[in-house]
Write an enzyme that holds these catalytic residues in place. Structure first.
Site, PDB file in Angstrom:
ATOM      1  N   HIS A 154       0.811  -1.219   0.000  1.00  0.00           N
ATOM      2  CA  HIS A 154       0.000   0.000   0.000  1.00  0.00           C
ATOM      3  C   HIS A 154       0.841   1.264   0.000  1.00  0.00           C
ATOM      4  O   HIS A 154       0.394   2.310   0.465  1.00  0.00           O
ATOM      5  CB  HIS A 154      -0.987   0.006   1.166  1.00  0.00           C
ATOM      6  CG  HIS A 154      -1.917  -1.170   1.149  1.00  0.00           C
ATOM      7  ND1 HIS A 154      -2.811  -1.398   0.135  1.00  0.00           N
ATOM      8  CD2 HIS A 154      -2.057  -2.200   2.016  1.00  0.00           C
ATOM      9  CE1 HIS A 154      -3.486  -2.506   0.382  1.00  0.00           C
ATOM     10  NE2 HIS A 154      -3.054  -3.018   1.509  1.00  0.00           N
ATOM     11  N   ASP A 158       3.303  -1.240  -4.747  1.00  0.00           N
ATOM     12  CA  ASP A 158       2.157  -1.808  -5.455  1.00  0.00           C
ATOM     13  C   ASP A 158       2.406  -1.861  -6.956  1.00  0.00           C
ATOM     14  O   ASP A 158       1.971  -2.799  -7.637  1.00  0.00           O
ATOM     15  CB  ASP A 158       0.898  -0.993  -5.155  1.00  0.00           C
ATOM     16  CG  ASP A 158       0.350  -1.263  -3.756  1.00  0.00           C
ATOM     17  OD1 ASP A 158       0.868  -2.176  -3.085  1.00  0.00           O
ATOM     18  OD2 ASP A 158      -0.583  -0.558  -3.337  1.00  0.00           O
TER      19      ASP A 158
END
Length: 286
Positions: A244, A249
Site C-alpha cells: 500500500h 504496489d
C-alpha cells in the site's frame, strides 16, 4: 548502480530537450497559461526517477526479481510495441470527487534507464489517520513546502511520459481498479489544473482482466480473490512489505500483469480493446 535525480535536476534535463510551449500543447493547457520552469528554482522537491541499466541487469542492486521487459505478442516482425506504464496512486480517501492524490508512481514495462517515476504529492489537506495507518503516509509527511503539489508535478510527468512514448503509438496505462479509482483520481487532478489528459492515453484495468482468468479450485479461502495480494499468491510472487505504498504496489502489479497477459494470451490489439480513453474520465472541455 542506481542514482536518484532530484526534482530540479529532472526539470532541467526535461526542459532542455522539450520546450515549454510543446509541453503546454501536449498537456492541453491554455496557450496563455505560462508553465515556467524557473518558478520552481527555489523549491527542492522530492519527485524522482530511478535510473537503472535494465530491469534485469546483472549489476549489484539492479535486479528486480520477476520483472522482465514486456513485449506484446506480435502479428508482424515490423510491429513495434506501445508503451505500457504500470501506475498506482495513494490518496486521502476512497472517492475521487472529495479527495486528492498524496503519492504517485509508475514503471515503464519496456525497462531501461529512467524506467520509473515516483513522487509524494502535497494534497493541501489533512490525510485521515485511518489511511495513514495503512500506508504510513501522514499529513506531516506530505503537507510540507518541499513536497510538490500536483500542478508542480504535471509538466514533468507529461514530459517524462512523452520521453518514454513509442512514436506513433498510444500510451497504455495499467492499474489495478484503474477504471473506478486510479484513472478518475488522475483525471480529477488534471481537471484541477484546467488541463486535458493527452488523447493518446489509454487506461486498462487489470482487475477487469483478472476476472477473465480461469477459475481455480477453492482449496484456499483466499485464492479465488482478485486483489493484488491474492493474485500474487496465485502466481507464487513474493509480496514486499509494507504494501500500500505506490511504488511497492506498482512493482507487484508489474509481475502480476505480465502473468495475466500471458495466461490470457493478450496481444496489443486485445489490450487496446480493453482500454478506456482518457477523455472518458476528464471533465475539462476540449
Amino acid at each position: 548502480m542506481q542514482s536518484l535525480l532530484r526534482f530540479n535536476q529532472l526539470r532541467n534535463n526535461i526542459w532542455s530537450s522539450c520546450p515549454s510551449r510543446l509541453l503546454m500543447q501536449h498537456a492541453g493547457l491554455p496557450s496563455g497559461k505560462n508553465v515556467d520552469p524557473r518558478s520552481y528554482e527555489k523549491r527542492h522537491f522530492t519527485t524522482r526517477v530511478q535510473e537503472t541499466d535494465s530491469l534485469h541487469g546483472a549489476g549489484p542492486g539492479s535486479c528486480i526479481s520477476g520483472i522482465q521487459p514486456f513485449r506484446f505478442q506480435q502479428t508482424s516482425e515490423h510491429d513495434q510495441s506501445a508503451t505500457v506504464l504500470i501506475f498506482d496512486t495513494e490518496t486521502t480517501g476512497y472517492f475521487h470527487k472529495n479527495n486528492r492524490i498524496v503519492e504517485f508512481a509508475l514503471r515503464d514495462l519496456s525497462g531501461g534507464k529512467n524506467s520509473t517515476f515516483e513522487t509524494l504529492i502535497n494534497p493541501e489537506r489533512d490525510v485521515p489517520k485511518f489511511l495513514s495507518a495503512v500506508n504510513n503516509i501522514t499529513t506531516g509527511l506530505v503537507c510540507r513546502p518541499d513536497v510538490p503539489r500536483f500542478r508542480d508535478v504535471l509538466p514533468l510527468l507529461l514530459a517524462y511520459v512523452r520521453s518514454r512514448q513509442t512514436p506513433g503509438k498510444p500510451v497504455i496505462w495499467v492499474a489495478h481498479n484503474a477504471k473506478t479509482f486510479d484513472a478518475p483520481f488522475l483525471a480529477q487532478e488534471f481537471d484541477r489544473c484546467s488541463a486535458q489528459m493527452p488523447e493518446d492515453w489509454l487506461f486498462v484495468d487489470s482487475l477487469r482482466l483478472a476476472r477473465k482468468l480461469p477459475k481455480l479450485p477453492k482449496s484456499d479461502e483466499n485464492i479465488h480473490l482478485l486483489n493484488l495480494e491474492a493474485l500474487s499468491k496465485r502466481y507464487g510472487i513474493s509480496v514486499e512489505k509494507p504494501a500500500h505504498r505506490a511504488m511497492q504496489d506498482v512493482t507487484m502489479l508489474c509481475q502480476v500483469f505480465q502473468r495475466i497477459a500471458f495466461d490470457l494470451k493478450l496481444t496489443y490489439e486485445g489490450l487496446v480493446n480493453e482500454a478506456t480513453k482518457a477523455s472518458d474520465f476528464s471533465k475539462v472541455p476540449k
